[in-house]
Design an enzyme around this catalytic site. Structure first.
Site, PDB file in Angstrom:
ATOM      1  N   LYS A   1       0.525  -0.603   0.377  1.00 13.15           N
ATOM      2  CA  LYS A   1       0.036  -0.197   0.280  1.00 13.15           C
ATOM      3  C   LYS A   1       0.851   1.530   0.396  1.00 13.15           C
ATOM      4  O   LYS A   1       1.318   1.770   1.234  1.00 13.15           O
ATOM      5  CB  LYS A   1      -1.000  -0.131   1.330  1.00 13.15           C
ATOM      6  CG  LYS A   1      -1.955  -1.404   1.241  1.00 13.15           C
ATOM      7  CD  LYS A   1      -3.201  -0.863   0.195  1.00 13.15           C
ATOM      8  CE  LYS A   1      -4.024  -1.684   0.154  1.00 13.15           C
ATOM      9  NZ  LYS A   1      -4.476  -2.207  -1.711  1.00 13.15           N
TER      10      LYS A   1
ATOM     11  N   ASP B   1       0.750  -0.692  -4.725  1.00 12.55           N
ATOM     12  CA  ASP B   1      -0.900  -0.003  -5.409  1.00 12.55           C
ATOM     13  C   ASP B   1      -1.530   1.163  -4.813  1.00 12.55           C
ATOM     14  O   ASP B   1      -0.793   1.774  -3.273  1.00 12.55           O
ATOM     15  CB  ASP B   1      -1.676  -0.843  -4.569  1.00 12.55           C
ATOM     16  CG  ASP B   1      -2.879  -0.912  -4.613  1.00 12.55           C
ATOM     17  OD1 ASP B   1      -3.196   0.083  -4.981  1.00 12.55           O
ATOM     18  OD2 ASP B   1      -3.913  -1.687  -3.965  1.00 12.55           O
TER      19      ASP B   1
ATOM     20  N   GLU C   1       0.106  -0.040  -9.621  1.00 11.70           N
ATOM     21  CA  GLU C   1      -1.157  -0.777  -9.257  1.00 11.70           C
ATOM     22  C   GLU C   1      -1.962   0.556  -9.488  1.00 11.70           C
ATOM     23  O   GLU C   1      -1.671   1.588  -8.316  1.00 11.70           O
ATOM     24  CB  GLU C   1      -1.798  -1.172  -9.040  1.00 11.70           C
ATOM     25  CG  GLU C   1      -3.248  -2.043  -8.291  1.00 11.70           C
ATOM     26  CD  GLU C   1      -3.616  -3.393  -7.688  1.00 11.70           C
ATOM     27  OE1 GLU C   1      -5.013  -2.582  -7.343  1.00 11.70           O
ATOM     28  OE2 GLU C   1      -2.806  -4.623  -7.669  1.00 11.70           O
TER      29      GLU C   1
ATOM     30  N   ASP D   1      -7.093  -0.860 -11.422  1.00 13.14           N
ATOM     31  CA  ASP D   1      -8.878  -1.335 -10.434  1.00 13.14           C
ATOM     32  C   ASP D   1      -9.902  -0.542 -10.031  1.00 13.14           C
ATOM     33  O   ASP D   1     -10.617  -0.406 -10.878  1.00 13.14           O
ATOM     34  CB  ASP D   1      -8.003  -1.821  -9.040  1.00 13.14           C
ATOM     35  CG  ASP D   1      -9.099  -2.181  -7.618  1.00 13.14           C
ATOM     36  OD1 ASP D   1     -10.126  -2.193  -8.440  1.00 13.14           O
ATOM     37  OD2 ASP D   1      -8.532  -2.334  -6.611  1.00 13.14           O
TER      38      ASP D   1
ATOM     39  N   LYS E   1     -13.307  -6.514  -8.938  1.00 12.65           N
ATOM     40  CA  LYS E   1     -14.012  -6.712  -7.697  1.00 12.65           C
ATOM     41  C   LYS E   1     -15.074  -7.220  -7.704  1.00 12.65           C
ATOM     42  O   LYS E   1     -16.386  -6.640  -8.229  1.00 12.65           O
ATOM     43  CB  LYS E   1     -13.896  -6.138  -6.197  1.00 12.65           C
ATOM     44  CG  LYS E   1     -12.374  -5.463  -6.178  1.00 12.65           C
ATOM     45  CD  LYS E   1     -12.378  -3.820  -5.235  1.00 12.65           C
ATOM     46  CE  LYS E   1     -11.321  -4.308  -4.618  1.00 12.65           C
ATOM     47  NZ  LYS E   1      -9.774  -3.314  -5.222  1.00 12.65           N
TER      48      LYS E   1
END
Length: 367
Positions: A165, A193, A218, A241, A265
């Site tokens: 992260k 990400d 990402e 994403d 997702k």
């Protein structure tokens, strides 16, 4: 076979690590999850789960799930839960948008379809590819040395995929990426990400500074156009994403060659039915996928496992076991991590049985 009742429970899911932090200073310590039940006239009940990652990640929030169910449920009473195409068209006609609200009902109806046919959901969704599903571990945003230590600990548990992260201060993020990549072997994958957290110029600085490293980038920026600009200026493998929330966006991104991997997702797309459509489209276009959801516990993990296990292995980049991140178990029979992998259950439906003592009172009950 008809739906006669839709109900829901609110369950708090505290995190094993105490908190989960990502871009922009966002953090969560307890997830607010909604367990959805769909009951039929013949006495069978299917279960789904919806757990947004707080109200500041995607256009979804926990109380919105329950409010949306109260609005939507009367319109699907009397529907046949086995007719998933009809059911989804009914939900879309009754409630414009809000795919995350519909997700729990759709997952529960897949659970019902499996129970009626005596088959696990993954077999209904295309079959079981391989023996198990490779997992990634999300590494909460911390100082670089702490994140590297966390990666080292999760390596010992068998993980070989790590989602770091970032999306904070670019200099700190460069240090985070370097510190963690340094302790990994060449066959292990690192994904940086940013969760939309960098501005375009910050993202450009980071990708240039880590050009020599084996790392996936990402969702660096908020908009699709900004991400595409970074994609065209880096040779790192690229993951999208948050921007991919429909088949239309998926097709646009494919046309623009905007990504090498896409994160699908379940609740963002509206349930297993629509995520399966996106998955199958990716398979036909040769796009690798991370298959997961926003968050959740045992029931979400089961749904992810069945979706992932029914996806061809060569296009299954990774997946996740959310129930290992939280301290509360909401269902028996959910997949459990084993050395960085999990398997979809072989029992009918999702293969889970809710723990009634954990679910508590119903907060939605429409019949």
């Amino acid at each position: 076979m008809k739906i006669v009742r839709i109900f829901a429970h609110r369950v708090e899911l505290p995190l094993v690590e105490g908190s989960y932090k990502w871009s922009g200073g966002k953090s969560v310590s307890v997830f607010d999850s909604t367990i959805v039940g769909v009951e039929t006239a013949c006495g069978l009940t299917g279960y789904g789960e919806v757990c947004p990652l707080g109200p500041f990640y995607l256009p979804a929030y926990a109380e919105g799930v329950r409010a949306g169910l109260r609005e939507l449920a009367p319109h699907v009473l009397g529907c046949n839960p086995r007719e998933l195409g009809v059911l989804n068209r009914r939900m879309d006609a009754a409630l414009k948008g809000h795919p995350y609200v519909k997700s729990g009902i759709d997952i529960a109806c897949w659970d019902l379809l499996g129970k009626v046919t005596g088959l696990p959901v993954c077999e209904l969704m295309g079959g079981r590819f391989g023996e198990s599903v490779r997992l990634y571990r999300a590494i909460s945003q911390l100082p670089p040395d702490e994140m590297a230590r966390n990666v080292a600990e999760y390596r010992q548990q068998g993980y070989t995929r790590f989602q770091l992260k970032v999306g904070g201060d670019p200099d700190q993020d460069i240090a985070r990426i370097r510190a963690t990549r340094e302790i990994l072997s060449p066959n292990e994958r690192l994904v940086a990400d940013a969760n939309t957290g960098w501005t375009q110029h910050e993202a450009m600085r980071v990708v240039r500074a880590v050009r020599d490293l084996d790392v996936y980038i990402e969702q660096p920026c908020e908009t699709y156009e900004e991400c595409l600009a970074i994609r065209r200026r880096t040779d790192h493998p690229f993951v999208l994403d948050e921007n991919i929330d429909s088949l239309q966006m998926l097709l646009r991104a494919k046309s623009d060659l905007a990504m090498d991997v896409v994160n699908l997702k379940i609740s963002k797309l509206g349930g297993l039915t629509k995520t399966r459509q996106a998955r199958d489209l990716c398979v036909s276009m040769g796009i690798a996928m991370t298959l997961e959801d926003s968050w959740g516990g045992d029931i979400t993990t089961a749904a992810i496992a069945h979706l992932a296990h029914s996806t061809p292995e060569e296009l299954r980049f990774t997946s996740t076991d959310f129930n290992s991140y939280v301290t509360v178990s909401t269902a028996k029979g959910a997949p459990q991590r084993q050395h960085g992998f999990m398997q979809a259950g072989r029992a009918p439906g999702l293969g889970i049985s809710p723990r009634e003592e954990v679910l508590g009172e119903r907060v939605v009950d429409v019949s």
